[in-house]
Design an enzyme around this catalytic site. Structure first.
Site, mmCIF file in Angstrom:
data_model
loop_
_atom_site.group_PDB
_atom_site.id
_atom_site.type_symbol
_atom_site.label_atom_id
_atom_site.label_comp_id
_atom_site.label_asym_id
_atom_site.label_seq_id
_atom_site.Cartn_x
_atom_site.Cartn_y
_atom_site.Cartn_z
ATOM 1 N N ARG A 187 -9.168 -4.526 6.392
ATOM 2 C CA ARG A 187 -8.933 -5.743 6.834
ATOM 3 C C ARG A 187 -8.120 -5.629 8.020
ATOM 4 O O ARG A 187 -7.621 -4.812 8.631
ATOM 5 C CB ARG A 187 -8.139 -6.749 5.633
ATOM 6 C CG ARG A 187 -6.912 -5.753 5.277
ATOM 7 C CD ARG A 187 -6.006 -6.686 4.487
ATOM 8 N NE ARG A 187 -4.907 -5.966 3.760
ATOM 9 C CZ ARG A 187 -3.867 -5.335 4.493
ATOM 10 N NH1 ARG A 187 -3.437 -5.933 5.765
ATOM 11 N NH2 ARG A 187 -2.858 -4.727 3.793
ATOM 12 N N HIS A 218 9.093 -0.195 0.469
ATOM 13 C CA HIS A 218 7.822 0.112 0.748
ATOM 14 C C HIS A 218 7.088 -1.032 1.635
ATOM 15 O O HIS A 218 5.862 -0.926 1.482
ATOM 16 C CB HIS A 218 7.158 0.513 -0.388
ATOM 17 C CG HIS A 218 7.614 1.713 -1.084
ATOM 18 N ND1 HIS A 218 8.132 2.892 -0.850
ATOM 19 C CD2 HIS A 218 8.174 1.770 -2.412
ATOM 20 C CE1 HIS A 218 8.384 3.722 -1.688
ATOM 21 N NE2 HIS A 218 8.615 2.904 -2.838
ATOM 22 N N LYS A 237 1.857 6.221 -8.745
ATOM 23 C CA LYS A 237 1.318 5.201 -7.771
ATOM 24 C C LYS A 237 0.089 4.388 -8.797
ATOM 25 O O LYS A 237 -0.584 5.183 -9.463
ATOM 26 C CB LYS A 237 0.679 5.494 -6.521
ATOM 27 C CG LYS A 237 1.662 6.314 -5.521
ATOM 28 C CD LYS A 237 1.178 6.872 -4.293
ATOM 29 C CE LYS A 237 1.055 5.895 -3.204
ATOM 30 N NZ LYS A 237 0.773 6.584 -1.840
ATOM 31 N N LEU A 289 6.984 12.884 -0.602
ATOM 32 C CA LEU A 289 7.432 13.525 0.754
ATOM 33 C C LEU A 289 8.807 12.813 1.097
ATOM 34 O O LEU A 289 9.203 11.761 1.015
ATOM 35 C CB LEU A 289 6.526 13.103 1.979
ATOM 36 C CG LEU A 289 5.012 13.790 1.802
ATOM 37 C CD1 LEU A 289 4.065 13.284 2.971
ATOM 38 C CD2 LEU A 289 5.024 15.396 1.820
ATOM 39 N N GLU A 323 -3.963 5.847 2.301
ATOM 40 C CA GLU A 323 -4.925 4.732 1.895
ATOM 41 C C GLU A 323 -5.546 4.212 3.152
ATOM 42 O O GLU A 323 -5.067 4.348 4.470
ATOM 43 C CB GLU A 323 -4.011 3.654 1.051
ATOM 44 C CG GLU A 323 -3.290 3.063 1.742
ATOM 45 C CD GLU A 323 -2.945 1.423 1.230
ATOM 46 O OE1 GLU A 323 -3.812 1.025 0.486
ATOM 47 O OE2 GLU A 323 -1.852 0.811 1.787
#
Ligand code: ADP
Length: 447
Positions: A291, A235, A158, A203, A287
């Site tokens: 916002r 995603h 990532k 996962l 994460e």
């Protein structure tokens, strides 16, 4: 309270923010690119300023033009919406340095959570469980191999500066890691301007569960329950619902309490979302988004809390004024993201909307800036509408959703409404039995 707010965004989210301002008696300034001169949020705003040509970097990402627009219109505060500059700490700082209020979190919290490696470390310090992964950035192949062996394959590569589900690569063994690492680094550098990557255990069957929080930066923090955003393609979220059909009451309360405690310790201000993966009774933080989220309306529907209004109040210095025990979550809500795309191959489908009829009735909310005759520009995200349904039970919600999708007419462009119609008829979705990989399989099978 502010007298005038500049909304530094476009489309449905700009309209959403305009609506909250309007109800509070706050005047709005719409900034827009030349491609958006006829947009609904621009038509409804009290004042408008054209800030540049269609490419976002010359308009919606043009900080100097936005600050100048705020100065000439005499705005008190700037709401960044989502995407564009919403998670840019330098922008938040520049807004405040120029004497405007930034309607959002403290810049240091935006910066902390914007770096996903730093965010994971912070989450662990704040007592949140995280996905097993590399201790930090791994940029050389030897260190990556060592870390992957410790974490256990498969691993996900990532981008540390990542977002929007872009640039992630799976490696199922050492050889694949060797091939994918440079690819992931190159993509990270191209998308996010920084090639740093890190590894996480991949996962196999998790659900994506996130918690909506509101903090006032003065010790007040509440959560508005979780959202299940496991229905994803590439995603990216396609359908979201609350409560999650995969959690029980104990798990829900445990996650809510953890999130609130962590945000209180951080001294978090404004709306935020903590994202987790959930598998076999365990939560793993991935994460935090500092916002407003696209899917915030489903939390509003079950809680009755207007999240944008709370953002405005908090930015103005108010305290939350209510405690967790006073938040009542009732019924079930589902959001379908409707994109201007071909519903089979997902190619963008911009163009003129020749017919438009939005569904209505009890429990139906449409957040969209579309209207008949509007031309969807080709330059931006393809999300054009959010159909948000509330019902007393999940069953009632699904029935209503099916009915509303039937009523919805968007002519002249292709949209993903037919995909949503297939989804609401799918057994697994009806049963609430799906994980983050389910939709990819469903779309792949062309059912
Ligand atoms: P972004 O910031 O790009 O959206 P996230 O870290 O939020 O990236 O992840 C986006 C999605 O990717 C998640 O919702 C999930 O579907 C998938 N994902 C992320 N991390 C993992 C992981 N460790 N294992 C499996 N899937 C993952």
């Amino acid at each position: 309270m502010f007298e005038k707010v500049l909304i530094a965004n476009r489309g449905e989210i700009a309209l959403r923010i305009h609506r909250a301002c309007r109800e509070m008696g706050i005047k709005t300034v719409a900034v827009h690119s030349t491609a958006d001169a006829d947009a609904m949020n621009v038509r409804l705003a009290d004042e408008t300023v054209c800030i540049g040509p269609p490419p976002a970097r010359e308009s919606y990402l043009n900080v100097a033009a936005i600050l100048t627009a705020a100065a000439i219109t005499g705005a008190d505060a700037i709401h960044p919406g989502l995407g564009f500059l919403a998670e840019n700490a330098d922008f938040a700082e520049a807004v405040e340095e120029h004497g405007f209020v930034f309607i959002g979190p403290a810049p240091e919290h935006i910066r902390l959570m914007g770096d996903k490696v730093a965010a994971k470390a912070a989450a662990a310090r704040l007592g949140l469980p995280t996905v097993p992964g590399s201790a930090g950035v791994v940029n050389d192949p030897v260190a990556a191999e060592r870390a992957a062996a410790e974490i256990g394959y498969p691993v996900l590569i990532k981008a540390s500066a990542g977002g929007g589900g872009r640039g992630m690569k799976i490696a199922r063994d050492r050889a694949e890691l060797g091939r994918m690492l440079p690819l992931a680094q190159r993509e990270a550098a191209a998308f996010f301007g920084r090639g740093d990557v890190y590894l996480e255990h991949f996962l196999e069957r998790p659900r994506h569960i996130e918690i909506q929080v509101l903090g006032d930066g003065q010790g007040g923090v509440v959560h508005l329950g979780e959202r299940d955003c496991s229905m994803q393609r590439s995603h990216q979220k396609v359908v979201e619902e609350t409560p999650s059909p995969g959690l029980n009451a104990e798990e829900r309360d445990r996650l809510g309490a953890l999130a609130v405690e962590a945000m209180r310790e951080l001294g978090y201000r404004s709306a935020g979302t903590l994202e987790f993966l959930y598998q076999e009774g365990k939560f793993f933080f991935i994460e935090m988004n500092t916002r407003l989220q696209v899917e915030h309306p489903i939390s509003e529907m079950v809680s009755g809390v207007d999240i944008v209004r709370e953002q405005l109040r908090i930015a103005d210095g108010a305290s939350l004024g209510y405690r967790q025990a006073e938040i009542r979550l009732s019924g079930h809500a589902i959001e379908c993201r409707i994109n201007a795309e071909n519903p089979v191959d997902f190619r963008p489908s911009p163009g003129r909307v020749t017919d438009y009829h939005a569904p209505g009735g009890l429990g139906v909310r449409v957040d969209s800036a579309l209207y008949q005759g509007y031309v969807v520009p080709p330059y931006y995200d393809s999300l054009v509408s959010k159909l948000i349904i509330h019902g007393r039970s999940r069953n009632e919600c699904l029935m209503r959703l099916r009915r509303a999708l039937e009523e919805y007419v968007i002519g002249g462009i292709e949209t993903t409404i037919p995909l949503h119609q297939r989804l609401v008829a799918a057994r697994d979705f009806i049963d609430g039995d799906y994980d983050i990989h389910w939709l990819e399989r469903f779309v792949g099978r062309g059912e």
